[in-house]
Design an enzyme around this catalytic site. Structure first.
Site, PDB file in Angstrom:
ATOM      1  N   ASP A   1       0.795  -1.233   0.000  1.00  0.00           N
ATOM      2  CA  ASP A   1       0.000   0.000   0.000  1.00  0.00           C
ATOM      3  C   ASP A   1       0.825   1.280   0.000  1.00  0.00           C
ATOM      4  O   ASP A   1       0.296   2.355   0.260  1.00  0.00           O
ATOM      5  CB  ASP A   1      -0.944   0.008   1.199  1.00  0.00           C
ATOM      6  CG  ASP A   1      -0.213   0.133   2.518  1.00  0.00           C
ATOM      7  OD1 ASP A   1       0.932  -0.355   2.595  1.00  0.00           O
ATOM      8  OD2 ASP A   1      -0.769   0.710   3.469  1.00  0.00           O
ATOM      9  N   GLU A   2       2.120   1.187  -0.263  1.00  0.00           N
ATOM     10  CA  GLU A   2       2.961   2.389  -0.239  1.00  0.00           C
ATOM     11  C   GLU A   2       3.937   2.382  -1.394  1.00  0.00           C
ATOM     12  O   GLU A   2       4.428   1.320  -1.787  1.00  0.00           O
ATOM     13  CB  GLU A   2       3.797   2.427   1.044  1.00  0.00           C
ATOM     14  CG  GLU A   2       3.115   3.118   2.194  1.00  0.00           C
ATOM     15  CD  GLU A   2       4.069   3.294   3.362  1.00  0.00           C
ATOM     16  OE1 GLU A   2       5.174   3.814   3.152  1.00  0.00           O
ATOM     17  OE2 GLU A   2       3.697   2.888   4.470  1.00  0.00           O
TER      18      GLU A   2
ATOM     19  N   CYS B   1      46.869 -38.818  23.539  1.00  0.00           N
ATOM     20  CA  CYS B   1      45.467 -38.943  23.128  1.00  0.00           C
ATOM     21  C   CYS B   1      45.225 -38.557  21.672  1.00  0.00           C
ATOM     22  O   CYS B   1      44.103 -38.715  21.169  1.00  0.00           O
ATOM     23  CB  CYS B   1      44.569 -38.073  24.008  1.00  0.00           C
ATOM     24  SG  CYS B   1      44.809 -36.312  23.766  1.00  0.00           S
TER      25      CYS B   1
END
Length: 683
Positions: A199-200, A603
């Site tokens: 709408d704009e 590890c």
DNA sequence: GGGACTAGCAGGG
DNA sequence: TTCCACCCTGCTAGTCCC
């Protein structure tokens, strides 16, 4: 909420300090009894979770304002003088950029959705009506606005304000049809007009005014008449030298009116001087509050008067915006291409913590998003999961994939991983957004594999194999993705974990976890089996397992890790690394050496030489593990570990090289801080 | 320092 | 009695790599 009590002994009016957007001036609401609206909104909202969240946000805002006031008070005369010079210079630069050569027209349809509904159902004419439902209304007609009912207001509050209010459900098909009719009119005046919404629109009418020898006011008049003839709807217009001002002007004589601001500097300055800042697009409730309460700025003119303060306390671009508002300067160009940056879909539902239900809703949203993307022929790389908790707290979690995705399966796969990291959680809204589209040049690096966190992690491995440039090997993105997936899993995971700022595992006080960490893969399965959400202890252990799995899955999926894993939950990540390291410790030898100056001999974890503190901590971990082993049959084990833990806490506390990003839950930062304040104010 | 990325929020329709 | 949407853009901070 603050209690408001007048000196004259009037009754308290707590609603006066409940800052709602619903009492701001809006077209058609001039005669509204603001206090009545405020009281009803307050009384209807009070005690709800929404209200509580609003109170929290207000408290944060007040704190922010206090901080800004304090910073402002700290400025010395020399500082103020310096920043005033900065502001003056910037004002001159902005003034030099002022463009008065264009004429912009902003058109705004009057109560668009409501007007369209009235057009298709004339019996609604003259009656207070709102488009939407009890949860939220999109727009209200002017009859309803007289009661204080307006867009973005929950329907149940609107009904309190106006019991005879008629609700009409939204029908976007209808609005789109009428919107297209208006756009056909706009095209006649500016073929390159910019639609701001259904709408704009903004129109550059410079040329049409020249060609037809008409004034801008006449053109605006004609355009409005034409729109009315084509659609049966009315609209309002504003004419000004730039888009910012044209939008302000279109609101002045609403509905069915227009306002022209001439292309003259003096006219602009006069117009802007007394204009309330809230009228400017981009200045909302929060910014207005901050500018007014922290700096005493209420009008655009005061932006210029306090320019020095604004330059001192706000970021460069924010201060620039404020100064240009004070000068009435806005954009006058017509961007060539305005491509969309993202696409999203979200749904609100009754708050639930039922995981099955949440996953089902997520699947539905993924389907909706996928359908929208297919319509637009889009594929994206960054998926953002938006969550609104039952207490209205909004969070988002994002992940960037190495490949472009658009299928609902892919979207759901990545979305589920993001959601999983947040569980358990009670939600009332979920949304999915995809960005970094394939046509988005900025978002599509020539070598996307280079930029993700995952890739950085993996590249550590690759670089040592001279594989860090996939192109040099003739690999495309998918090949690289595959290659990443094929990397040895544990070393990478460990490397990843280290990279996420994982601290000393012994820093964890939960020594019971050590037992869990030694479980084997079979234990893992068992742990899954005994998972009971009601048991926190067990759940924690399972999370440990889950998280390890997650990290692996993340890597396998070719994604960078989500923020939550990356920095938001170090304790959980600690648990993960403890688990993985402990599994490997079963094969450990006595002494730790860094193989190739990179890999732990005990590890297999990988850590660059410059991770000196982390290496020290890692070494301490193995030492502690050995102690634990040695003393495994002695009750004093726990106390020894605690001692190590204390020592490590001390060491860790001295380690500041790698700062962990605070999670939002920890209150590490405030929104308004991020939005406005400069990070490095050196006075 | 710039770019990429995540997270969060303001604002508008 | 209970009930506060959805979608998009743009800006910010902070972190990390190059």
């Amino acid at each position: 909420m603050e209690k408001n009590e007048t000196l004259s002994g009037d009754k308290p009016r707590p609603w006066q300090s409940y800052h709602t957007v619903y009492t701001n001036a809006k077209a058609g609401m001039e005669g509204v009894d603001k206090e009545k609206v405020q009281r009803i909104v307050y009384e209807t909202s009070k005690g709800s979770k929404y209200f509580e969240n609003e109170e929290k946000k207000e408290a944060l805002l007040r704190q922010k304002i206090e901080n800004m006031r304090a910073q402002s008070a700290k400025l010395s005369a020399a500082d103020l003088s310096h920043y005033q010079t900065v502001a003056d210079r910037r004002i001159l630069e902005l003034e030099a950029m002022r463009d008065l050569s264009r004429i912009w027209l902003h058109v705004d349809m009057d109560a668009f959705y409501a007007a369209v509904e009235t057009l298709s159902n004339p019996s609604l004419k003259g009656k207070p009506m709102a488009v939407g439902g009890l949860s939220m209304i999109s727009t209200a007609n002017y009859e309803a606005r007289r009661f204080g009912v307006r867009a973005a207001m929950p329907g149940f509050i609107a009904r309190k304000l106006c019991p005879e209010l008629i609700f009409v459900p939204t029908d976007f098909k209808k609005y789109t049809h009428y919107s297209e009719l208006t756009r056909k009119v706009f095209e006649k005046y500016d073929p390159n007009f910019m639609a701001a919404s259904l709408d704009e629109a903004h129109l550059d009418i410079t040329e049409v005014c020249k060609e037809r020898g008409m004034s801008c006011g006449e053109i605006a008049e004609e355009l409005r008449k034409c729109v009315n003839e084509e659609t049966g709807l009315t609209c309002s217009a504003g004419v000004a030298p730039n888009r910012l001002l044209a939008k302000v002007c279109s609101d002045i004589n609403k509905p069915n009116g227009q306002f022209v601001l001439t292309n003259d500097r003096m006219a602009v300055m006069t117009f802007i001087s007394s204009l309330p800042i809230r009228k400017i697009g981009g200045i909302g409730k929060v910014t207005e509050h901050i500018l007014r309460d922290a700096f005493g700025i209420s009008t655009c003119e005061e932006m210029l008067q306090k320019g020095g303060l604004l330059c001192a306390l706000f970021s460069h671009s924010t201060a620039d915006f404020f100064l240009s508002v004070g000068l009435g300067i806005g954009k006058t160009d017509t961007p060539q291409v305005r491509s969309r940056k993202s696409i999203s879909s979200e749904r609100t539902f009754s708050a639930t913590d039922d995981e099955t239900l949440l996953y089902q809703k997520l699947a539905d949203i993924a389907e909706m998003l996928c359908a929208d993307m297919k319509k637009g022929g889009l594929c994206g790389r960054t998926l953002t999961l938006k969550l609104k908790t039952a207490s209205f707290e909004v969070r988002s979690r994002a992940v960037t994939s190495e490949k472009y995705i658009c299928s609902s399966e892919d979207i759901l796969k990545y979305a589920s991983k993001l959601l999983k990291a947040e569980l358990p959680i009670s939600l009332r809204l979920m949304g999915l957004r995809l960005s970094h589209f394939n046509e988005d040049k900025i978002g599509a690096p020539s070598d996307p594999t280079q930029k993700t966190l995952n890739n950085f992690i993996v590249s550590g491995d690759l670089s040592r194999k001279n594989l860090d440039d996939p192109k040099s090997l003739g690999l495309d993105i998918n090949d690289q993705h595959l290659m990443n997936n094929m990397e040895g899993s544990f070393s990478i995971e460990s490397h990843e974990l280290q990279h996420y700022g994982i601290r000393d595992p012994l820093a964890s006080n939960n020594l019971e976890d050590l037992n869990v960490h030694h479980c084997t893969s079979t234990d893992s399965v068992e742990a899954e089996k005994i998972h009971e959400p009601s048991s926190n202890k067990i759940a924690d252990k399972v999370i440990t397992k889950d998280m390890a799995g997650e990290v692996s899955q993340w890597k396998e999926s070719g994604l960078s890790l989500p923020g939550q894993l990356e920095g938001g939950s170090p304790d959980r990540m600690n648990q993960v690394i403890m688990h993985n390291e402990a599994v490997f410790s079963s094969e450990q030898k006595d002494e730790l050496v860094w193989v190739d100056d990179y890999k732990c001999s005990l590890c297999g974890i990988e850590m660059p030489p410059y991770f000196d503190e982390e290496r020290q901590e890692h070494s301490d971990f193995h030492l502690a593990e050995r102690l634990q082993k040695d003393e495994s049959r002695i009750d004093s084990r726990t106390s020894a570990l605690r001692q190590r833990s204390v020592q490590k806490d001390h060491i860790s506390s001295q380690s500041k090289r790698k700062k962990r990003k605070p999670s939002p839950k920890e209150g590490g930062h405030l929104s308004i801080d991020m939005f406005f304040a400069k990070s490095n104010l050196n006075f």
